[in-house]
Scaffold this active site. Sequence first.
Site, short mmCIF file in Angstrom:
data_model
loop_
_atom_site.label_atom_id
_atom_site.label_comp_id
_atom_site.label_asym_id
_atom_site.label_seq_id
_atom_site.Cartn_x
_atom_site.Cartn_y
_atom_site.Cartn_z
CB ALA A 61 -0.95 0.00 1.20
N GLY B 280 0.49 5.06 -0.29
CA GLY B 280 -0.89 5.22 0.15
C GLY B 280 -1.85 5.95 -0.79
CG ASP C 78 4.65 -1.18 1.72
OD1 ASP C 78 4.10 -1.02 0.62
OD2 ASP C 78 5.88 -1.31 1.85
CG ASP D 238 6.85 -11.24 2.85
OD1 ASP D 238 6.10 -11.05 1.87
OD2 ASP D 238 7.92 -11.85 2.77
CG ASP E 28 0.19 -0.44 -7.33
OD1 ASP E 28 0.11 -0.58 -8.55
OD2 ASP E 28 0.83 0.48 -6.78
CB CYS F 36 4.18 1.64 -12.57
SG CYS F 36 5.38 1.44 -11.25
#
Lengths: 178, 302
Positions: free
Chosen positions: B107, B110, B130, B157, B177, B230
């Site tokens: 995350a 954020g 995270d 983890d 993500d 990404c």
Amino acid sequence: MSDDRDGGGRDGDRENVGERFGRLPATADERAVPGRATREEVLAYFEERFGIPRGSFDGHTFWEKGAGKLWAYAGEADSGIEVEALGITLLRTRQEHWKPTTSAALRFGGAATENVIDLGESEADAFVRGHDQRIEWDGDWGYLIAAHQLAGEREPLGVGLYLHGELRSVVPKGRQWD
Amino acid sequence: MEFLDRYESLVDDHEAFVAACSEPLPTVVRVNTIRASVERTLLALDDAGIGYERRGWNDRVLELDVEKPGRTWPYYHGWLHGQEEVSSLPAAVLDPGERERVWDACAAPGGKATQLSALMEDTGTVVANDQNLGRLSALRHNAERLGVTNLAVTCADARNYSLSPFPFEAFDRTLVDAPCSCEGTIRKNRDVAEEWSLGHVESVAGIQKGVLRRAVQATREGGTVVYSTCTFAPEENEAVLDHVLSAESCAVVPFETELAHDPGVREWRGAEYDPSVEHARRFYPHRNDTGGFFCAKLEVGP
């Protein structure tokens, strides 16, 4: 939402443990952790000091992690939960004068009607830069919600400490403009 | 930028692709509707003389004509959050409802977790996890500034994540993500080209597979998982989906988006993937003037 569903028996309910979130008891009768504020006291504080209606917190439970640091949370958890954070920081207790956080002022302070000091644009700018400034104020000394006009309405900027004719900005460094 | 050449066979206009990757990104922000409506935010921007352009696909996404949105009143008040345009996509695809239980497995810092909260009207529970404590402090700062109260933050983890702190057994929806080689962020971070290596792509792909598998396991039957990166590398995208499709009970399903995109690729360097990876979407910088991005929607089976 009331605080009467404390997940029974976990350590979060009996002693204040630094890395655990303990849910605030509804009232003093249900208090098991010495010195822990109650939900009733928190609601009364925001109502009496700032005129914030109790209903503003209907969707939130209150939690303590560490000594006196209270959090407001809208999600699910049982008392004693060990996580990094629950919601946002709300209020510093276990000291003579309770101190609301900047986050609380921004998130819940829009409903405040008492002890709100309205700042002009240059005063608001100085406030968010963390500057102390001399400002006239007829009301109570102590922690105030500082506000300014934004998009045609009063909008809280944060918390200021008013003493001896001076408004001290307590906006945290990480949120100040430099 | 030589590493971009390995994608020449995937992108139909390679010259435009490389050229777009060399251009800086526009200043794009997301309106945080937990703190203010879009209308009131636009009024505040008008009052401040800040120009903006709205995005047709998402009414909360704006391009601003200032370089530093952080020095504006709407930003100070938590009405705006700097978030690259295409980064606003995965939370919208996950489409969480009010009062649901949602996990953001990776995350920090954020932007997407707080967007999930806003889509849920700050109700229900968003567990923002995270592994990196330093990056979590950025997430915490953003959550406080944006006034998000339905976030529970954990540091673990994600590959062997335990729900034991929480009074429920599974999530309704999960966003992965994933940490990645970040090729698609080259427009804001030139170091990506210097730091790129196939070894890094392959090692991070192993982590991605582990996180996505755990995400499917931790989500209830009939629930939704969104996987995004990404980066352009199929090793980190379609290959990860292919692995999880064979290991867990789930399916890659199509989703609609108005952003121009290409389908997921079925083959890459001799590897063939499950045909359903075509339902994933690839977003190249020259198509929408955004960063590069990959997004897939999965349905969790029995």
